[in-house]
Design an enzyme around this catalytic site. Structure first.
Site, PDB file in Angstrom:
ATOM      1  N   LYS A  32       0.837  -1.632   0.203  1.00 21.30           N
ATOM      2  CA  LYS A  32       0.232  -0.355  -0.267  1.00 21.30           C
ATOM      3  C   LYS A  32       0.451   1.587   0.125  1.00 21.30           C
ATOM      4  O   LYS A  32       1.797   1.257  -0.060  1.00 21.30           O
ATOM      5  CB  LYS A  32      -1.339  -0.060   1.287  1.00 21.30           C
ATOM      6  CG  LYS A  32      -2.212  -1.534   1.292  1.00 21.30           C
ATOM      7  CD  LYS A  32      -2.645  -0.989  -0.024  1.00 21.30           C
ATOM      8  CE  LYS A  32      -4.242  -1.539   0.227  1.00 21.30           C
ATOM      9  NZ  LYS A  32      -4.215  -3.287  -0.166  1.00 21.30           N
TER      10      LYS A  32
HETATM   11  C1  LIG Z   1      -9.573  -3.187  -1.630  1.00 22.34           C
HETATM   12  C2  LIG Z   1      -8.925  -3.338  -0.507  1.00 22.34           C
HETATM   13  N1  LIG Z   1      -9.840  -3.893   0.787  1.00 22.34           N
HETATM   14  C3  LIG Z   1      -9.219  -4.455   1.839  1.00 22.34           C
HETATM   15  C4  LIG Z   1      -8.233  -4.788   1.789  1.00 22.34           C
HETATM   16  C5  LIG Z   1      -8.099  -5.669   3.180  1.00 22.34           C
HETATM   17  O1  LIG Z   1      -6.658  -4.850   3.814  1.00 22.34           O
HETATM   18  P1  LIG Z   1      -5.619  -5.903   4.422  1.00 22.34           P
HETATM   19  O2  LIG Z   1      -4.862  -6.846   3.373  1.00 22.34           O
HETATM   20  O3  LIG Z   1      -5.129  -4.942   5.090  1.00 22.34           O
HETATM   21  O4  LIG Z   1      -6.185  -6.951   5.555  1.00 22.34           O
HETATM   22  C6  LIG Z   1      -7.461  -4.566   1.301  1.00 22.34           C
HETATM   23  C7  LIG Z   1      -5.705  -4.851   1.211  1.00 22.34           C
HETATM   24  O5  LIG Z   1      -5.338  -5.818   0.611  1.00 22.34           O
HETATM   25  C8  LIG Z   1      -7.994  -4.030  -0.210  1.00 22.34           C
HETATM   26  O6  LIG Z   1      -6.658  -3.598  -1.049  1.00 22.34           O
END
Ligand SMILES: Cc1ncc(COP(=O)(O)O)c(C=O)c1O
Length: 386
Positions: A184
């Site tokens: 990210k």
């Molecule tokens: C659009 C989106 N929503 C939610 C997530 C979930 O985040 P995490 O991987 O930190 O749980 C991600 C990340 O991978 C994402 O790209």
């Protein structure tokens, strides 16, 4: 074969190392002063009243849904063209998801028109996702929400530092959710943030993040409290001090890094307007607002074979990816919602390829990628002809 250009790369240096060492030396490892500082700076930068550091973006979404009292019997409308966590977070609450179409090849965010068509008497919320850090049509979404008395949640995992009409993405709805996963714009490995302006939502997030407890370990350590009550069925979705320390350093780099991403995105866009790329479409060319330029997506011509294209890129040492296989096409979701078809999403998603983008990328790297794209495109089209 070794990669010449990866899909993404971290911008980590001595500042991150020093921040982690400072935490280790402080001997306070979770939900302490560093987390408080991270939350305070995050809230200030994004123009929101409250920001809560959490263990990851999925938990940020789940907490937002819980705090907004989404549960069994409710439906939440969201795009299928997003990471599966967006939908999973809703299902964890016992509610059901209703997938909506994206706008089209020029804008991969949720279609307000299609959202409106999918509203039923059970609809409780609209959960938008700012694809690639490009703003969803928030004024229209908020209007629909007002007209139908719905809650708006933003999955802003791609969008830290992005804005529309001067307002940060994540700060438009009742709650905004961020992810700090390694790829990210603000990367800590694991980690996330949930933000809100509403006092009662903030209060619930605070309890639910830590077992429904009324006081934190830090409060008790400092003598601000001696015991606690449990007022709700919470969870352990806390962030630790090491991730918060990384987050704080990354937050301070965010503006400059997003600006660099924008410059690189512009270089890609200019390059793709040159001869040799005919048939490739570049989404968001006309989108207004300030994107965080999280990823750079292209749509291949309909007559190109995507797998051949991606393999040809790989053979030139360039990593590509797909954002995303639509959620409703995954086995689990097909079984849960059989027969669902979203033609606009499916056709666009089948053409999507994500090219490398990260702040440390050089201008010359964009040229290398584009020259590989030209060759790979020719290969992907030629092979199809046989
Ligand atoms: C659009 C989106 N929503 C939610 C997530 C979930 O985040 P995490 O991987 O930190 O749980 C991600 C990340 O991978 C994402 O790209």
């Amino acid at each position: 074969m070794d990669l010449r250009i990866p899909l993404f790369d971290l911008d980590y240096g001595p500042e991150e190392e020093a921040a982690v060492m400072a935490v280790l030396r402080s001997r306070w490892l979770t939900m302490g002063a560093v987390t408080q500082e991270f939350e305070k700076e995050f809230a200030a930068m994004f123009g929101v009243k409250f920001a809560f550091g959490v263990s990851n973006g999925t938990h940020a979404l789940h907490l937002a849904c819980l705090a907004l009292e989404i549960g069994p019997g409710d439906e939440v409308i969201l795009p299928s063209l997003t990471f599966v966590a967006t939908a999973n977070a809703v299902l964890y609450t016992g509610a059901e998801v209703r997938f909506a179409e994206i706008i089209g090849p020029a804008d991969l965010t949720i279609s307000p028109e299609d959202v409106e068509k999918r509203i039923t008497s059970n609809t409780k919320a609209i959960l938008v996702m700012h694809y690639g850090g490009y703003p969803c049509r928030m004024p229209e979404i908020l209007q629909i929400a007002r007209d139908h008395n719905l809650t708006v949640i933003e999955d802003a995992a791609h969008a830290p530092g992005a804005a529309l009409e001067g307002r940060s993405l994540g700060a438009w709805g009742e709650a905004g959710c961020f992810s700090f996963f390694s790829n990210k714009n603000l990367a800590t490995g694991e980690g996330g943030m949930v933000v809100t302006d509403r006092d009662e939502v903030a209060e619930k997030i605070r309890f639910l993040r830590s077992h429904g407890m009324t006081t934190l370990t830090l409060d008790r350590h400092k003598g601000h409290a001696y015991t606690y009550d449990v007022v709700a069925l919470g969870n352990n979705y806390r962030i630790d001090e090491i991730h918060s320390a990384l987050g704080l350093v990354q937050l301070r780099k965010l503006r400059a890094n997003n600006a660099r991403r924008r410059t690189l995105t512009e270089l890609y866009r200019m390059g793709l307007r040159q001869p040799g790329f005919e048939g490739i479409e570049v989404p968001f060319s006309l989108t207004t607002g300030q994107s965080s330029c999280h990823i750079f997506s292209i749509l291949l011509p309909l007559d190109a074979n995507r797998q051949v294209f991606m393999e040809a890129m790989r053979s030139q040492g360039i990593q590509t990816s797909i954002h995303y296989p639509p959620i409703h096409t995954f086995s689990y979701y097909r079984q849960r919602y059989p027969g669902l078809s979203l033609p606009v999403t499916e056709i666009v998603a089948a053409r999507e390829v994500t090219l490398p983008l990260y702040p440390k990328m050089l201008d010359g790297d964009v040229e290398l990628v584009l020259s590989a794209v030209k060759d790979a495109l020719a290969a992907a089209r030629v092979r199809l002809a046989y």
